[in-house]
Motif scaffolding. Structure first.
Motif, PDB file in Angstrom:
ATOM      1  N   ARG A 147       2.307  11.235 -11.292  1.00  0.00           N
ATOM      2  CA  ARG A 147       0.829  12.402 -11.091  1.00  0.00           C
ATOM      3  C   ARG A 147       1.362  13.428 -11.161  1.00  0.00           C
ATOM      4  NH1 ARG A 147      -3.845  12.866  -7.340  1.00  0.00           N
ATOM      5  NH2 ARG A 147      -4.719  14.046  -8.128  1.00  0.00           N
ATOM      6  N   GLU A 148       2.719  13.566 -10.542  1.00  0.00           N
ATOM      7  CA  GLU A 148       3.944  14.683 -11.102  1.00  0.00           C
ATOM      8  C   GLU A 148       5.004  14.965 -11.836  1.00  0.00           C
ATOM      9  OE1 GLU A 148       5.943  15.353  -7.021  1.00  0.00           O
ATOM     10  OE2 GLU A 148       4.798  15.617  -6.112  1.00  0.00           O
ATOM     11  N   ASP A 149       4.628  13.753 -13.127  1.00  0.00           N
ATOM     12  CA  ASP A 149       5.823  13.836 -14.165  1.00  0.00           C
ATOM     13  C   ASP A 149       5.490  14.209 -15.114  1.00  0.00           C
ATOM     14  OD1 ASP A 149       8.463  11.947 -15.222  1.00  0.00           O
ATOM     15  OD2 ASP A 149       6.474  11.365 -16.966  1.00  0.00           O
ATOM     16  N   ALA A 150       5.677  14.878 -15.654  1.00  0.00           N
ATOM     17  CA  ALA A 150       5.537  15.739 -17.184  1.00  0.00           C
ATOM     18  C   ALA A 150       4.834  14.890 -17.959  1.00  0.00           C
ATOM     19  CB  ALA A 150       6.583  15.988 -17.684  1.00  0.00           C
TER      20      ALA A 150
ATOM     21  N   LEU B  72      10.262   4.899 -13.142  1.00  0.00           N
ATOM     22  CA  LEU B  72       9.678   5.379 -12.044  1.00  0.00           C
ATOM     23  C   LEU B  72       8.980   3.993 -10.792  1.00  0.00           C
ATOM     24  CD1 LEU B  72       7.452   8.200 -12.703  1.00  0.00           C
ATOM     25  CD2 LEU B  72       9.360   8.543 -12.127  1.00  0.00           C
ATOM     26  N   TRP B  73       8.585   2.547 -11.141  1.00  0.00           N
ATOM     27  CA  TRP B  73       8.306   2.117 -10.662  1.00  0.00           C
ATOM     28  C   TRP B  73      10.269   1.501  -9.994  1.00  0.00           C
ATOM     29  CZ3 TRP B  73       4.724  -0.018  -8.186  1.00  0.00           C
ATOM     30  CH2 TRP B  73       4.725  -1.397  -8.168  1.00  0.00           C
ATOM     31  N   ASN B  74      11.384   0.803 -10.984  1.00  0.00           N
ATOM     32  CA  ASN B  74      12.229   1.343 -10.213  1.00  0.00           C
ATOM     33  C   ASN B  74      13.198   1.653  -9.504  1.00  0.00           C
ATOM     34  OD1 ASN B  74      11.272  -1.129 -12.137  1.00  0.00           O
ATOM     35  ND2 ASN B  74      12.717  -0.647 -13.658  1.00  0.00           N
ATOM     36  N   GLU B  75      13.325   3.108  -9.279  1.00  0.00           N
ATOM     37  CA  GLU B  75      13.517   4.094  -8.418  1.00  0.00           C
ATOM     38  C   GLU B  75      12.812   4.236  -7.090  1.00  0.00           C
ATOM     39  OE1 GLU B  75      13.887   7.795 -11.915  1.00  0.00           O
ATOM     40  OE2 GLU B  75      12.683   8.307  -9.837  1.00  0.00           O
TER      41      GLU B  75
ATOM     42  N   GLN C 195       0.589  -1.253   0.458  1.00  0.00           N
ATOM     43  CA  GLN C 195      -0.406   0.345   0.127  1.00  0.00           C
ATOM     44  C   GLN C 195       0.183   1.492   0.128  1.00  0.00           C
ATOM     45  OE1 GLN C 195      -2.386   0.013   3.616  1.00  0.00           O
ATOM     46  NE2 GLN C 195      -3.796   1.579   2.394  1.00  0.00           N
ATOM     47  N   ARG C 196       1.880   1.206   0.746  1.00  0.00           N
ATOM     48  CA  ARG C 196       3.068   2.580   1.003  1.00  0.00           C
ATOM     49  C   ARG C 196       3.486   2.308  -0.413  1.00  0.00           C
ATOM     50  NH1 ARG C 196       7.818   2.202   3.138  1.00  0.00           N
ATOM     51  NH2 ARG C 196       8.808   4.814   4.256  1.00  0.00           N
ATOM     52  N   LEU C 197       3.659   1.733  -0.674  1.00  0.00           N
ATOM     53  CA  LEU C 197       4.638   1.313  -2.386  1.00  0.00           C
ATOM     54  C   LEU C 197       3.471   1.944  -3.553  1.00  0.00           C
ATOM     55  CD1 LEU C 197       6.859   1.121  -4.484  1.00  0.00           C
ATOM     56  CD2 LEU C 197       6.154  -1.524  -4.312  1.00  0.00           C
ATOM     57  N   VAL C 198       2.995   1.706  -3.727  1.00  0.00           N
ATOM     58  CA  VAL C 198       1.683   1.859  -4.535  1.00  0.00           C
ATOM     59  C   VAL C 198       1.272   3.826  -4.101  1.00  0.00           C
ATOM     60  CG1 VAL C 198      -0.886   2.028  -5.390  1.00  0.00           C
ATOM     61  CG2 VAL C 198       0.533  -0.324  -4.969  1.00  0.00           C
ATOM     62  N   ASP C 199       1.034   3.609  -2.628  1.00  0.00           N
ATOM     63  CA  ASP C 199       0.669   5.365  -2.845  1.00  0.00           C
ATOM     64  C   ASP C 199       2.108   6.186  -3.181  1.00  0.00           C
ATOM     65  OD1 ASP C 199      -1.268   4.781  -1.561  1.00  0.00           O
ATOM     66  OD2 ASP C 199      -0.781   5.536   0.534  1.00  0.00           O
ATOM     67  N   ARG C 200       3.151   5.913  -2.925  1.00  0.00           N
ATOM     68  CA  ARG C 200       3.942   6.805  -3.002  1.00  0.00           C
ATOM     69  C   ARG C 200       4.561   6.288  -4.710  1.00  0.00           C
ATOM     70  NH1 ARG C 200       7.777   7.117   0.724  1.00  0.00           N
ATOM     71  NH2 ARG C 200       7.137   7.012   2.929  1.00  0.00           N
ATOM     72  N   PHE C 201       4.380   5.409  -5.682  1.00  0.00           N
ATOM     73  CA  PHE C 201       4.620   5.549  -6.670  1.00  0.00           C
ATOM     74  C   PHE C 201       3.531   6.464  -7.385  1.00  0.00           C
ATOM     75  CE2 PHE C 201       3.134   3.310 -11.088  1.00  0.00           C
ATOM     76  CZ  PHE C 201       4.504   3.665 -11.785  1.00  0.00           C
TER      77      PHE C 201
END
Ligand code: HEM
Length: 124
Positions: free
Chosen positions: A23-26, A86-89, A12-18
């Motif tokens: 959403r902020e990615d251009a 982004l997922w890998n980061e 859940q924490r991972l999905v929230d952060r991802f």
């Protein structure tokens, strides 16, 4: 922290952060922000998805291919590379090395099969 293994709370924490990062990615942000009206519901659905994939919980009942097919005019193979970056980061930052590696390998395989479903066409 690096102690996070793969359990419901960690996913859940991972999905929230991802998705906060997406959403902020251009490039990716506008697609998601246009498509998703209810973010808490999307995050819950994606946590259920990863729970089904990694913990075989069976919590996700859905059809990812038609969900993405609706957006095929905007989704490109290049965007899949960005998504995976982004997922890998995010997995590297939040999860143990073993958990991050497993999550990255799964995402890469799912991304590949989604792209086959979305972009592969035989010429008549
Ligand atoms: C749903 C975009 C890659 C898993 C969605 C939705 C969008 C989206 C806009 C909402 C669809 C809707 O209901 O209108 C993208 C983009 C991607 C990408 C732009 C890459 C360029 C992935 C990958 C995975 C994934 C690699 C899995 C590893 C899902 C799942 C849903 C979803 C499980 C929910 C489907 C449902 O409604 O049951 N995605 N996605 N996506 N995405 Fe992605």
């Amino acid at each position: 922290g690096q102690e996070s293994g793969i359990d419901e709370a960690g996913l859940q924490r991972l999905v929230d952060r991802f998705y906060a990062r997406v959403r902020e990615d251009a490039e990716l942000g506008p697609i998601f922000n246009d498509a998703i009206a209810n973010w808490p519901e999307h995050l819950e659905k994606l946590t259920a998805f990863w729970s089904s994939v990694m913990l075989t919980s069976g919590r996700y009942k859905g059809q990812p291919v038609p969900a993405h097919m609706k957006h095929v005019g905007r989704i490109t193979p290049e965007l899949f590379d960005r998504w995976l970056d982004l997922w890998n980061e995010t997995t590297t930052e939040l999860m143990s090395p073993e958990a991050a590696a497993a999550l990255q390998a799964k995402a890469a395989r799912i991304a590949e099969s989604l792209q086959l479903a979305l972009f592969f066409k035989l010429d008549p």
